[in-house]
Design an enzyme around this catalytic site. Structure first.
Site, PDB file in Angstrom:
ATOM      1  N   LYS A  15       3.206  11.843 -10.814  1.00 44.26           N
ATOM      2  CA  LYS A  15       2.420  10.954 -11.679  1.00 44.26           C
ATOM      3  C   LYS A  15       3.186   9.643 -11.856  1.00 44.26           C
ATOM      4  O   LYS A  15       4.371   9.655 -12.191  1.00 44.26           O
ATOM      5  CB  LYS A  15       2.180  11.593 -13.051  1.00 44.26           C
ATOM      6  CG  LYS A  15       1.061  12.620 -13.047  1.00 44.26           C
ATOM      7  CD  LYS A  15       0.766  13.070 -14.460  1.00 44.26           C
ATOM      8  CE  LYS A  15      -0.400  14.041 -14.503  1.00 44.26           C
ATOM      9  NZ  LYS A  15      -0.654  14.572 -15.850  1.00 44.26           N
ATOM     10  N   ARG A  73       0.818  -1.230   0.000  1.00 42.79           N
ATOM     11  CA  ARG A  73       0.000   0.000   0.000  1.00 42.79           C
ATOM     12  C   ARG A  73       0.848   1.275   0.000  1.00 42.79           C
ATOM     13  O   ARG A  73       0.385   2.333   0.410  1.00 42.79           O
ATOM     14  CB  ARG A  73      -0.975   0.020   1.179  1.00 42.79           C
ATOM     15  CG  ARG A  73      -1.927  -1.137   1.159  1.00 42.79           C
ATOM     16  CD  ARG A  73      -3.192  -0.851   1.938  1.00 42.79           C
ATOM     17  NE  ARG A  73      -4.124  -1.928   1.732  1.00 42.79           N
ATOM     18  CZ  ARG A  73      -4.161  -3.026   2.492  1.00 42.79           C
ATOM     19  NH1 ARG A  73      -3.341  -3.152   3.513  1.00 42.79           N
ATOM     20  NH2 ARG A  73      -5.029  -3.969   2.238  1.00 42.79           N
ATOM     21  N   GLU A  83      -4.603  17.487 -11.116  1.00 39.33           N
ATOM     22  CA  GLU A  83      -5.000  17.887 -12.475  1.00 39.33           C
ATOM     23  C   GLU A  83      -6.508  18.098 -12.622  1.00 39.33           C
ATOM     24  O   GLU A  83      -7.143  17.536 -13.516  1.00 39.33           O
ATOM     25  CB  GLU A  83      -4.504  16.844 -13.493  1.00 39.33           C
ATOM     26  CG  GLU A  83      -4.424  17.407 -14.900  1.00 39.33           C
ATOM     27  CD  GLU A  83      -3.703  16.483 -15.889  1.00 39.33           C
ATOM     28  OE1 GLU A  83      -2.899  15.653 -15.462  1.00 39.33           O
ATOM     29  OE2 GLU A  83      -3.973  16.629 -17.083  1.00 39.33           O
ATOM     30  N   GLU A  86       9.973  19.575 -24.092  1.00 40.36           N
ATOM     31  CA  GLU A  86       9.226  19.923 -22.874  1.00 40.36           C
ATOM     32  C   GLU A  86       9.724  21.259 -22.289  1.00 40.36           C
ATOM     33  O   GLU A  86       8.944  22.046 -21.760  1.00 40.36           O
ATOM     34  CB  GLU A  86       9.350  18.819 -21.812  1.00 40.36           C
ATOM     35  CG  GLU A  86       8.698  17.491 -22.177  1.00 40.36           C
ATOM     36  CD  GLU A  86       7.162  17.476 -22.057  1.00 40.36           C
ATOM     37  OE1 GLU A  86       6.571  18.456 -21.566  1.00 40.36           O
ATOM     38  OE2 GLU A  86       6.555  16.471 -22.480  1.00 40.36           O
TER      39      GLU A  86
HETATM   40  N1  GLY Z   1       3.669  15.783 -17.528  1.00 46.71           N
HETATM   41  C1  GLY Z   1       2.489  16.477 -17.221  1.00 46.71           C
HETATM   42  C2  GLY Z   1       2.158  16.489 -15.774  1.00 46.71           C
HETATM   43  O1  GLY Z   1       2.963  16.130 -14.947  1.00 46.71           O
HETATM   44  O2  GLY Z   1       1.059  16.855 -15.439  1.00 46.71           O
END
Ligand code: GLY
Length: 342
Positions: free
Chosen positions: A135, A113, A232, A177
């Site tokens: 992410k 976990r 996000e 990027e």
């Molecule tokens: N690579 C896009 C983000 O981390 O949201």
């Protein structure tokens, strides 16, 4: 040494940028770890394995390429962690590019976990983007990054010396990027004025010290965004500038022909054209943007049939199947999200 602290709901963590010997980095990462498993890119292992000196049974060497970010490797890494009897106090360390970081992070976030996770990004793309913001993911035949978590690392250690052995094409995929950050800078709402566009046009970005500064600028911009919108739900979407059309290019070419950064650059070109057509920007800004992208001489990408590209963009996980969300420039270094029917 530069240290940037990232605040998140889950935990705060430092990002350390330092040009140092690879052997020093070893001390920094492993000195206080109780037990650990390292997921390391095959290329990095080949070039730096001796200096890193990680015991054989404590490392999982991941072949290079996006296709390795899969269920099979996820299972294999977790099985190795179980064999090593890693506990909740153990750590998974990722040494490599975005694929290694995403996969190892996903393993760390689900093993027992969630155990500690340390990132050592070794590509420009991973330094400026994928190692920051938590992410993690694996890919499936249904698409990229459809299975994953938001899971923050305990620390990120960046040593720009790793970038010296990147080939020019890999370096440029990271630059794609970087340029994205210059086009979205004002929208990142960072307290500090960093002026990345100016930095890119005046500095020799291959110099070790300049590279460290460049990485610092990008991380400060990303920090500003992810601290305001970790999961996000709004602002973080601006980081997808160039990615809607870019992802469609990657899909239509089966992820084989162009690198992620090259596809993103073409996606940004598409976004500038669309923004001009919609009168969101004037011609001068479009010309300036084209000049910046031309300066770094990215690989040319042909124009694919727009009907097919629209179909692919409508299938993107960020689309509702009817409208496509585009991040478009509206002013110098400023972007906004638009839901469009093309
Ligand atoms: N690579 C896009 C983000 O981390 O949201």
């Amino acid at each position: 040494m530069i240290e940037i602290k990232i605040k998140s709901q889950e935990k705060n963590y430092p990002i350390v940028i330092e040009n140092e010997a690879i052997t020093d980095l070893r001390e920094k990462v492993f000195a206080n770890l109780e037990s650990y498993l390292v997921v390391i890119s095959a290329k990095v292992e080949k070039l730096y394995g001796k200096q890193l000196n990680i015991p054989k049974n404590r490392k999982f060497v991941l072949k290079d390429g996006e296709k390795e970010k899969n269920f099979t490797n996820y299972r294999k890494i977790l099985e190795q962690a179980l064999k090593l009897k890693l506990t909740r106090k153990s750590t998974i360390v990722a040494i490599g590019g975005g694929v290694v970081g995403d996969l190892a992070g996903f393993c760390a976030s689900t093993y027992m976990r969630g155990i500690d996770f340390i990132q050592v990004p070794t590509t420009l793309l991973a330094c400026v983007d994928s190692s920051v913001g938590g992410k993690t993911a694996i890919d499936t035949s249904f698409g990229k990054n459809l299975i994953g978590t938001f899971y923050q690392p305990k620390a990120v250690y960046i040593n720009p010396r790793f970038l010296k052995t990147l080939d020019e094409r890999q370096f440029k995929t990271g630059l794609g990027e970087v340029i994205k950050y210059s086009f979205i800078e004002k929208s990142c709402m960072c307290d500090e004025e960093l002026n990345l566009t100016n930095f890119l046009s005046t500095e020799d970005i291959h110099d070790e010290k300049v590279l460290a500064k460049l990485i610092e600028i990008c991380i400060k911009l990303k920090k500003s965004v992810v601290e305001k919108d970790e999961k996000e739900s709004g602002l973080r979407r601006i980081l997808n500038f160039g990615h809607t059309y870019g992802h469609a290019i990657e899909k239509i070419t089966n992820y084989k022909k162009f690198t992620h950064g090259e596809a993103v650059v073409e996606g940004m070109r598409f976004a500038f054209e669309l923004a001009l057509k919609k009168n969101l920007i004037d011609k001068n800004y479009k010309f300036l943007a084209d000049d910046i992208m031309k300066k770094f001489d990215f690989r040319q990408i042909p124009k694919y049939k727009i009907e097919k590209m629209i179909e692919l963009m409508l299938m993107d996980k960020k689309s509702d199947g009817k409208t496509i969300t585009f991040i478009l420039p509206t002013d110098y270094s400023t972007v906004e999200a638009f839901d469009l029917v093309l």
